[in-house]
Design a protein around this motif. Structure first.
Motif, PDB file in Angstrom:
ATOM      1  N   UNK A   1      53.025  21.314  39.093  1.00  0.00           N
ATOM      2  CA  UNK A   1      52.478  21.597  40.424  1.00  0.00           C
ATOM      3  C   UNK A   1      51.769  22.943  40.355  1.00  0.00           C
ATOM      4  N   UNK A   2      50.636  22.968  39.693  1.00  0.00           N
ATOM      5  CA  UNK A   2      49.808  24.161  39.521  1.00  0.00           C
ATOM      6  C   UNK A   2      50.520  25.265  38.721  1.00  0.00           C
ATOM      7  N   UNK A   3      51.546  24.967  37.953  1.00  0.00           N
ATOM      8  CA  UNK A   3      52.410  26.064  37.495  1.00  0.00           C
ATOM      9  C   UNK A   3      52.652  26.161  35.993  1.00  0.00           C
ATOM     10  N   UNK A   4      52.583  25.086  35.218  1.00  0.00           N
ATOM     11  CA  UNK A   4      52.977  25.161  33.811  1.00  0.00           C
ATOM     12  C   UNK A   4      51.806  25.723  33.001  1.00  0.00           C
ATOM     13  N   UNK A   5      51.535  26.993  33.225  1.00  0.00           N
ATOM     14  CA  UNK A   5      50.320  27.610  32.694  1.00  0.00           C
ATOM     15  C   UNK A   5      50.315  27.748  31.182  1.00  0.00           C
TER      16      UNK A   5
ATOM     17  N   UNK B   1      49.139  34.340  46.647  1.00  0.00           N
ATOM     18  CA  UNK B   1      48.790  34.199  45.236  1.00  0.00           C
ATOM     19  C   UNK B   1      49.685  33.206  44.506  1.00  0.00           C
ATOM     20  N   UNK B   2      50.377  32.344  45.246  1.00  0.00           N
ATOM     21  CA  UNK B   2      51.338  31.443  44.611  1.00  0.00           C
ATOM     22  C   UNK B   2      50.648  30.539  43.591  1.00  0.00           C
ATOM     23  N   UNK B   3      49.444  30.076  43.884  1.00  0.00           N
ATOM     24  CA  UNK B   3      48.696  29.252  42.934  1.00  0.00           C
ATOM     25  C   UNK B   3      47.750  30.104  42.087  1.00  0.00           C
ATOM     26  N   UNK B   4      47.017  31.006  42.709  1.00  0.00           N
ATOM     27  CA  UNK B   4      45.955  31.742  42.013  1.00  0.00           C
ATOM     28  C   UNK B   4      46.490  32.851  41.112  1.00  0.00           C
ATOM     29  N   UNK B   5      47.720  33.310  41.350  1.00  0.00           N
ATOM     30  CA  UNK B   5      48.255  34.426  40.592  1.00  0.00           C
ATOM     31  C   UNK B   5      48.566  34.090  39.149  1.00  0.00           C
ATOM     32  N   UNK B   6      48.521  35.102  38.300  1.00  0.00           N
ATOM     33  CA  UNK B   6      48.894  35.037  36.886  1.00  0.00           C
ATOM     34  C   UNK B   6      47.911  34.238  36.038  1.00  0.00           C
ATOM     35  N   UNK B   7      46.627  34.328  36.383  1.00  0.00           N
ATOM     36  CA  UNK B   7      45.605  33.936  35.434  1.00  0.00           C
ATOM     37  C   UNK B   7      44.784  32.705  35.714  1.00  0.00           C
ATOM     38  N   UNK B   8      45.124  31.923  36.719  1.00  0.00           N
ATOM     39  CA  UNK B   8      44.435  30.638  36.887  1.00  0.00           C
ATOM     40  C   UNK B   8      42.937  30.798  37.145  1.00  0.00           C
TER      41      UNK B   8
END
Length: 456
Positions: A60-64, A261-268
């Motif tokens: 869910x948008x997370x396993x970066x 920034x729950x989705x956009x944060x940490x590099x997406x």
């Protein structure tokens, strides 16, 4: 692959009998049966029948960082053996939580130097919602409690989160939104822009914030919250005029700017945070998902120096928190995740390499007769389905066409998401170019299926 059909059958029956799924019609789900995902590696997941799917949605948008990273397993195991749990109450902390706070703010910009830990993005929303009200009361503005959000925005599914989110179908369940929450328009030019240029429309929608503040009274408004790019609402990328005007209004009207920034944060987006990509400075920023790449649940709120100074010097006890705030094992997982992102240069890879390659492939779908808009930033993409490209006419049943394409992709081994008549993708940062090609190939098959079905 699980080669025990009795076990698979039993799991499905147990799931139907006892497991209530999020955002699901359980009657329909139990009638069709649950897909049981058993294992994953890289960007692929495998169900209990052995079928392989390319996960173009990173969970869910997370396993970066992708699935199956042994480093994550080892980091969690070490922490489990050393200190499986302790809380952050009563003047205590743990090394992973403290070091994680330091690591996060090292990427957050010069005016973001504090973090409050939660267990999810929804809890992070509840946290900043309370913090904003406490902040203004401490400064002598007890009436500044109202929060303005956007229609079709998403901020979680707790009472506060669902209220702030602008999705009416969520508001209909639970007598929401709660008092003290209002909504303005979204920067969705393709559907709502009419004859305006994107730049004109961006300014028009941003200035709805000014009008809403006037309506409510500046002394009653605490904050405005929005996602840099609306995620669950359809990957709505705002026109370039939008965020500068929003930031100007918040500063001029003395209200807090909250960047979800729950989705956009940490590099997406090819930057550590979405606000950095769009060039504005928030006062508060909830985070989750990519913080641990979904390996363990953890979230938080980045707190600007402006807010933190008041919380530290004027508030006293902030009577808010969770049993698992800064859980040491979750924090250890997040630390290892951020180490991997740094050491492998994954944010830079999204910005300079795989993100542009994904954009090239995604934009190539614009030549399809059913595609009206293709938008990308980094490794997030939205594809607008249309019945008529020239007039931006939508299909009569937007939800049906999105579901049709999504299901066809799933049958062909690709996990995507449909929000109405928009197809969404957000693959892992570790995805290869050949895997991007595979995404585009299967999506095009799904679009061909829609075109054929629409002509029948």
């Amino acid at each position: 692959m699980n080669d025990n059909p009795l076990k698979i059958s039993n799991l499905a029956a147990i799931d139907a009998a006892h497991h209530l799924h999020p955002f699901s019609d359980m009657g329909k789900l139990n009638a069709t049966g649950t897909r049981i995902i058993e294992r994953a590696e890289g960007v692929f997941i495998y169900d209990s029948t052995g079928k392989k799917y390319l996960d173009a949605f990173a969970g869910l948008w997370c396993v970066n960082i992708g699935y199956g990273r042994r480093e994550m397993t080892d980091a969690v195991s070490r922490q489990m053996n050393e200190l499986p749990y302790y809380n952050a109450f009563f003047g205590t902390t743990t090394p992973p939580a403290t070091l994680l706070a330091q690591k996060i703010v090292s990427h957050a910009g010069p005016n973001m130097n504090h973090v409050f830990f939660t267990n999810s993005g929804s809890e992070a929303t509840d946290t900043w919602f309370r913090m904003a009200r406490v902040y203004w009361k401490a400064l002598g503005y007890p009436t500044k409690t109202h929060v303005i959000a956007r229609r079709n925005g998403y901020h979680g599914s707790t009472v506060a989160g669902a209220s702030l989110g602008g999705m009416t179908w969520m508001h209909e369940q639970g007598n929401l939104p709660i008092d003290g929450v209002s909504h303005i328009g979204q920067p969705y030019w393709y559907v709502e822009g009419g004859d305006l240029t994107p730049a004109e429309f961006g300014l028009k929608v941003a200035r709805e914030l000014d009008a809403k503040i006037d309506e409510l009274g500046e002394d009653n408004v605490a904050a405005f919250v929005a996602e840099p790019i609306q995620g669950a609402g359809g990957v709505i990328v705002p026109p370039e005029t939008y965020w500068p005007e929003i930031a100007r209004i918040c500063k001029a009207r003395n209200i807090l700017l909250v960047s979800d920034e729950v989705i956009c944060g940490f590099g997406r987006l090819g930057s550590w945070f979405g606000y950095q990509h769009f060039g504005y400075e928030p006062d508060l920023a909830p985070v989750a998902k990519g913080l641990s790449s979904g390996y363990l649940p953890i979230g938080g709120v980045l707190v600007s120096d402006r807010v933190a100074e008041v919380m530290l010097t004027k508030v006293g006890d902030f009577n808010h928190g969770f049993t698992y705030s800064g859980h040491p094992v979750c924090a250890a997982a997040a630390l290892e995740n951020l180490r991997i992102i740094e050491d492998e240069g994954l944010v830079e890879r999204v910005r300079d390499d795989i993100g542009p390659y994904f954009q090239q492939g995604w934009q190539s779908l614009l030549d399809h007769e059913t595609v009206g808009e293709a938008v990308n930033v980094g490794l997030i993409g939205g594809l607008q389905l249309t019945a008529d490209k020239a007039t931006r006419k939508r299909f009569d049943k937007p939800d049906d066409v999105g579901t049709l394409v999504r299901n066809h992709c799933l049958e062909n081994g690709l996990v995507m998401r449909a929000t109405g008549d928009r197809m969404l993708a957000s693959p892992a940062f570790t995805i290869s170019r050949s895997e991007i090609d595979q995404i585009i190939e299967i999506v095009r098959k799904g679009l061909d299926h829609l075109a054929h079905t629409a002509r029948i």
